[in-house]
Design a protein around this motif. Structure first.
Motif, short mmCIF file in Angstrom:
data_model
loop_
_atom_site.label_atom_id
_atom_site.label_comp_id
_atom_site.label_asym_id
_atom_site.label_seq_id
_atom_site.Cartn_x
_atom_site.Cartn_y
_atom_site.Cartn_z
N GLU A 19 0.83 -1.19 0.00
CA GLU A 19 0.00 0.00 0.00
C GLU A 19 0.88 1.26 0.00
O GLU A 19 1.89 1.32 0.70
CB GLU A 19 -0.91 -0.01 1.23
N HIS A 20 0.47 2.24 -0.80
CA HIS A 20 1.17 3.52 -0.94
C HIS A 20 2.54 3.38 -1.61
O HIS A 20 3.33 4.31 -1.62
CB HIS A 20 1.33 4.25 0.40
N ARG A 56 -0.67 6.94 -10.94
CA ARG A 56 -0.67 8.25 -10.29
C ARG A 56 0.67 8.57 -9.65
O ARG A 56 0.96 9.73 -9.33
CB ARG A 56 -1.79 8.27 -9.24
N GLY A 57 1.50 7.54 -9.46
CA GLY A 57 2.83 7.78 -8.89
C GLY A 57 3.64 8.78 -9.72
O GLY A 57 4.51 9.46 -9.21
N HIS A 94 -1.90 11.01 -14.30
CA HIS A 94 -2.44 12.20 -13.63
C HIS A 94 -2.91 11.96 -12.20
O HIS A 94 -3.10 10.83 -11.77
CB HIS A 94 -3.63 12.74 -14.45
N GLU A 95 -3.15 13.06 -11.50
CA GLU A 95 -3.78 13.04 -10.18
C GLU A 95 -5.27 12.75 -10.34
O GLU A 95 -5.84 12.96 -11.42
CB GLU A 95 -3.62 14.40 -9.50
N ILE A 96 -5.91 12.33 -9.28
CA ILE A 96 -7.35 12.10 -9.28
C ILE A 96 -8.09 13.40 -9.62
O ILE A 96 -7.73 14.47 -9.10
CB ILE A 96 -7.79 11.58 -7.89
N GLY A 97 -9.06 13.30 -10.52
CA GLY A 97 -9.91 14.45 -10.80
C GLY A 97 -9.35 15.46 -11.77
O GLY A 97 -9.88 16.56 -11.93
N GLU A 98 -8.25 15.12 -12.46
CA GLU A 98 -7.62 16.10 -13.35
C GLU A 98 -7.75 15.75 -14.83
O GLU A 98 -7.23 16.46 -15.67
CB GLU A 98 -6.13 16.21 -13.02
#
Ligand SMILES: [Zn+2]
Length: 174
Positions: A19-20, A56-57, A94-98
């Motif tokens: 995780e992460h 997303r990394g 990308h980042e979430i929501g972009e």
């Protein structure tokens, strides 16, 4: 028209990172059991293989696009040695929501569709998360969930190899 198998990467093709954490290089990339064999069965049956993953990394600065591309090159070199191949690796950096390419968005599927005339009624999205299944539905292909159970997926099974048996009609659904 071509039949396409859209595959999530981590948790479907290879073991997930902790995780992460992220899989950033070949040395940390571990195929799940029978995956090269499963991919070969699909390519032998004339399916195109398109990997669609959220990475997303890259947006978070944990890894670079070059590292991801290099990793994918190594994956294909290995598969080539087993007489098979992934046709295309697409990923959302990308980042979430972009963007509209992060699953459950379908931007990456549309990108694949520009290269292949996708026969949606004979194509599948295979993944291990809700967003994979939602993305497959949003794009309009059949969906297979790898894991215990997902109520939105058309089929649930334990591994990519088992999914391939079902797709090719040589196994049974669980
Ligand atoms: Zn994106």
């Amino acid at each position: 028209m071509v039949k396409v198998i859209f595959l999530d990467r981590d948790g479907v093709i290879n073991k997930c990172a902790k995780e992460h954490e992220y899989i950033t290089q070949w040395e940390n990339f571990e195929f799940l059991e029978n995956v090269p064999k499963a991919i070969k069965l699909l390519t032998d049956a004339k399916y195109k293989i398109v990997v669609i993953s959220n990475q997303r990394g890259i947006a978070r600065g944990v890894m670079t696009k070059n590292e991801v591309d290099e990793l994918h090159k190594r994956v294909n070199e290995y598969l080539n040695s087993k007489d098979t191949n992934i046709d295309l690796f697409l990923y959302c950096p990308h980042e979430i929501g972009e963007c509209n390419c992060r699953k459950p968005g379908i931007g990456l599927f549309l990108a694949a569709e520009k290269l292949f005339n996708v026969d949606k009624s004979h194509s599948y999205m295979i993944g291990d998360s809700d967003s994979d299944i939602a993305a497959g539905h949003n794009f309009g292909v059949k969906t297979i969930f790898i894991g215990d159970y997902n109520n939105l997926a058309d089929i649930c099974c334990k591994s990519l190899y088992e999914a391939v048996q079902i797709i090719l009609g040589i196994g049974r659904c669980v």
